[in-house]
Design a protein around this motif. Sequence first.
Motif, mmCIF file in Angstrom:
data_model
loop_
_atom_site.group_PDB
_atom_site.id
_atom_site.type_symbol
_atom_site.label_atom_id
_atom_site.label_comp_id
_atom_site.label_asym_id
_atom_site.label_seq_id
_atom_site.Cartn_x
_atom_site.Cartn_y
_atom_site.Cartn_z
ATOM 1 N N LEU A 267 0.831 -1.205 0.000
ATOM 2 C CA LEU A 267 0.000 0.000 0.000
ATOM 3 C C LEU A 267 0.867 1.258 0.000
ATOM 4 N N THR A 268 1.947 1.235 0.777
ATOM 5 C CA THR A 268 2.858 2.383 0.835
ATOM 6 C C THR A 268 3.532 2.618 -0.512
ATOM 7 N N ASN A 269 4.069 1.562 -1.094
ATOM 8 C CA ASN A 269 4.745 1.691 -2.390
ATOM 9 C C ASN A 269 3.807 2.219 -3.461
ATOM 10 N N TYR A 270 2.605 1.680 -3.511
ATOM 11 C CA TYR A 270 1.644 2.109 -4.523
ATOM 12 C C TYR A 270 1.216 3.558 -4.285
ATOM 13 N N VAL B 3 2.949 6.014 -2.814
ATOM 14 C CA VAL B 3 4.040 6.915 -3.194
ATOM 15 C C VAL B 3 4.163 6.982 -4.710
ATOM 16 N N MET B 4 4.022 5.845 -5.386
ATOM 17 C CA MET B 4 4.119 5.839 -6.843
ATOM 18 C C MET B 4 3.012 6.695 -7.464
ATOM 19 N N LEU B 5 1.783 6.579 -6.938
ATOM 20 C CA LEU B 5 0.687 7.373 -7.487
ATOM 21 C C LEU B 5 0.939 8.869 -7.325
ATOM 22 N N VAL B 6 1.414 9.274 -6.169
ATOM 23 C CA VAL B 6 1.640 10.701 -5.930
ATOM 24 C C VAL B 6 2.839 11.207 -6.710
ATOM 25 N N GLY C 224 1.067 11.457 -10.411
ATOM 26 C CA GLY C 224 0.484 12.764 -10.123
ATOM 27 C C GLY C 224 -0.928 12.682 -9.581
ATOM 28 N N ASP C 225 -1.330 11.503 -9.125
ATOM 29 C CA ASP C 225 -2.672 11.304 -8.574
ATOM 30 C C ASP C 225 -2.610 11.453 -7.057
ATOM 31 N N VAL D 226 -2.752 9.470 -1.608
ATOM 32 C CA VAL D 226 -2.917 9.731 -0.178
ATOM 33 C C VAL D 226 -3.847 8.690 0.442
ATOM 34 N N ARG D 227 -4.856 8.283 -0.295
ATOM 35 C CA ARG D 227 -5.774 7.246 0.202
ATOM 36 C C ARG D 227 -5.016 5.938 0.476
ATOM 37 N N PHE D 228 -4.127 5.551 -0.433
ATOM 38 C CA PHE D 228 -3.343 4.342 -0.224
ATOM 39 C C PHE D 228 -2.388 4.509 0.960
#
Length: 79
Positions: free
Chosen positions: A5-8, A10-13, A17-18, A23-25
Amino acid sequence: DWQSLTNYGVMLVRHVGDQENGVRFLDRALAHAPNKSVRQMLENLRAETVALGELIVPTLSKDPERAAWEERYKNYDEA
């Protein structure tokens, strides 16, 4: 698990750019932290990731698909 969840998140943000979903993850990872030290580390990582936002990629290093994706709403009101 909290690590995925943390890796995903950070990757999204940072890379996609999501901010909202990233932040939800990260929040879900915090909820599943196994102990206080991991929770503190995740809180620091979440704050740092949100503060930094998306990685800035120079226009010359962007592929055409990335450039088109970033410009997708540029002329939205004109359509």
